[in-house]
Design a protein around this motif. Structure first.
Motif, PDB file in Angstrom:
ATOM      1  N   SER A 153       0.829  -1.204   0.000  1.00 43.09           N
ATOM      2  CA  SER A 153       0.000   0.000   0.000  1.00 43.09           C
ATOM      3  C   SER A 153       0.868   1.262   0.000  1.00 43.09           C
ATOM      4  CB  SER A 153      -0.932  -0.022   1.218  1.00 43.09           C
ATOM      5  OG  SER A 153      -1.785   1.092   1.215  1.00 43.09           O
ATOM      6  N   ILE A 154       1.897   1.277   0.845  1.00 49.92           N
ATOM      7  CA  ILE A 154       2.799   2.433   0.894  1.00 49.92           C
ATOM      8  C   ILE A 154       3.629   2.523  -0.384  1.00 49.92           C
ATOM      9  CG2 ILE A 154       4.756   3.477   2.106  1.00 49.92           C
ATOM     10  CD1 ILE A 154       3.656   2.248   4.698  1.00 49.92           C
ATOM     11  N   ARG A 156       2.848   1.566  -3.435  1.00 46.50           N
ATOM     12  CA  ARG A 156       2.043   2.112  -4.534  1.00 46.50           C
ATOM     13  C   ARG A 156       1.985   3.629  -4.465  1.00 46.50           C
ATOM     14  NH1 ARG A 156      -1.400  -2.322  -3.399  1.00 46.50           N
ATOM     15  NH2 ARG A 156      -2.727  -0.966  -2.130  1.00 46.50           N
ATOM     16  N   SER A 157       1.813   4.140  -3.259  1.00 42.94           N
ATOM     17  CA  SER A 157       1.718   5.584  -3.084  1.00 42.94           C
ATOM     18  C   SER A 157       3.048   6.268  -3.403  1.00 42.94           C
ATOM     19  CB  SER A 157       1.275   5.882  -1.646  1.00 42.94           C
ATOM     20  OG  SER A 157       1.002   7.240  -1.467  1.00 42.94           O
ATOM     21  N   GLU A 160       3.747   6.286  -7.178  1.00 42.31           N
ATOM     22  CA  GLU A 160       2.972   7.320  -7.859  1.00 42.31           C
ATOM     23  C   GLU A 160       3.636   8.679  -7.690  1.00 42.31           C
ATOM     24  OE1 GLU A 160      -1.534   9.239  -7.766  1.00 42.31           O
ATOM     25  OE2 GLU A 160      -1.169   7.267  -6.886  1.00 42.31           O
ATOM     26  N   LEU A 161       4.117   8.954  -6.482  1.00 44.92           N
ATOM     27  CA  LEU A 161       4.767  10.235  -6.223  1.00 44.92           C
ATOM     28  C   LEU A 161       6.065  10.368  -7.021  1.00 44.92           C
ATOM     29  CD1 LEU A 161       4.883  12.877  -4.457  1.00 44.92           C
ATOM     30  CD2 LEU A 161       6.306  11.548  -2.878  1.00 44.92           C
ATOM     31  N   ALA A 213       2.433  11.037   1.125  1.00 51.66           N
ATOM     32  CA  ALA A 213       2.318   9.823   0.317  1.00 51.66           C
ATOM     33  C   ALA A 213       2.373   8.583   1.202  1.00 51.66           C
ATOM     34  CB  ALA A 213       3.428   9.785  -0.728  1.00 51.66           C
ATOM     35  N   GLU A 216      -0.876   8.331   3.075  1.00 56.40           N
ATOM     36  CA  GLU A 216      -1.945   7.830   2.211  1.00 56.40           C
ATOM     37  C   GLU A 216      -1.893   6.303   2.124  1.00 56.40           C
ATOM     38  OE1 GLU A 216      -3.393   8.089  -2.479  1.00 56.40           O
ATOM     39  OE2 GLU A 216      -1.953   9.541  -1.682  1.00 56.40           O
ATOM     40  N   GLY A 217      -0.681   5.770   1.994  1.00 55.21           N
ATOM     41  CA  GLY A 217      -0.539   4.321   1.964  1.00 55.21           C
ATOM     42  C   GLY A 217      -0.985   3.675   3.259  1.00 55.21           C
ATOM     43  N   GLN A 220      -4.811   3.757   3.396  1.00 57.24           N
ATOM     44  CA  GLN A 220      -5.398   2.735   2.528  1.00 57.24           C
ATOM     45  C   GLN A 220      -5.334   1.364   3.188  1.00 57.24           C
ATOM     46  OE1 GLN A 220      -3.184   3.167  -1.118  1.00 57.24           O
ATOM     47  NE2 GLN A 220      -4.315   4.988  -1.769  1.00 57.24           N
TER      48      GLN A 220
END
Length: 228
Positions: A153-154, A156-157, A160-161, A213, A216-217, A220
């Motif tokens: 989860s982290i 992926r965030s 993206e960043l 970021a 956010e992970g 999620q």
């Protein structure tokens, strides 16, 4: 000082272990409200971690951890942080049978987690590579499925960043990952050896974006694991 740091500071006082019979707070002590996230701030004090010129990992870790702490609090999580200044966690105990300062530091981190019993622990670090082109965040995890899910989860965030496609990896040799009972990950926030990453790791505005970021992970993961 954020209010939730106070219980942790009190807890550290108990960890001096100069007196083997000193009281140890239980997990349901009023001093220890249920912890959602424990932020482990890598290195500190005599242990500077990796570096680039005068930039030391220990200082960047603390700055990023403070941003992460603030953002998670804004999201209404109960957050604890195990270092709020430039000191070695090994200084908070004596562990007379453990001669290695580095080992005492790691044991202290594990013991804090074992007393607080957080839902998850996120350890903040900074990476370094001989290849200056190496860039982006990389997340290491335990063998457990929950730790893998948190790491993915982290990751992926962060991907993206950073606009990268890094994969998570199991941290087989890492003491904290092997010893921690709660889902734990080590987040290498970026490469201090890369010019672009280094700017992200040191500019206050970009630091907050990076911490956001990671937050956010975490969010999620928490939303998909409400039972923890």
């Amino acid at each position: 000082m954020p209010l939730y740091l106070l219980p942790l500071l009190a807890l550290l006082q108990w960890f001096s272990l100069t007196n083997a019979e000193a009281p140890v707070p239980s997990s349901n002590s009023p001093l220890l409200p249920r912890t959602d996230v424990l932020i482990d701030v890598g290195h500190g004090g005599i242990d500077g971690g990796t570096s680039h010129g005068s930039l030391l990992e220990k200082d960047i870790n603390l700055q990023l951890a403070r941003h992460l702490y603030s953002i998670l609090q804004e999201k209404n999580y109960n957050v604890a942080i195990n270092r709020i200044g430039d000191y070695a966690l090994s200084d908070d105990n004596r562990f007379p049978k453990v001669h290695s300062r580095h080992r005492r530091d790691l044991i202290q981190r594990k013991e804090i987690a074992s007393r607080l019993k957080p839902k998850i622990m996120v350890s903040i670090h900074v990476n370094w590579s001989k290849r200056s082109s190496q860039s982006g965040g990389i997340v290491l995890h335990q063998k457990s499925e929950e730790s893998k899910q948190l790491a993915h989860s982290i990751q992926r965030s962060l991907n993206e960043l950073y606009n990268r496609d890094h994969s998570t990896a199991i941290g087989r040799t890492y003491f904290l990952l092997n010893q921690s009972k709660c889902p734990t990950v080590i987040v290498e926030m970026g490469f201090i050896s890369n010019d672009s990453d280094r700017k992200r790791l040191t500019d206050p505005k970009l630091q907050r974006e990076l911490a956001a970021a990671v937050a956010e992970g975490i969010e999620q993961y928490m939303n998909t694991n409400p039972g923890r």
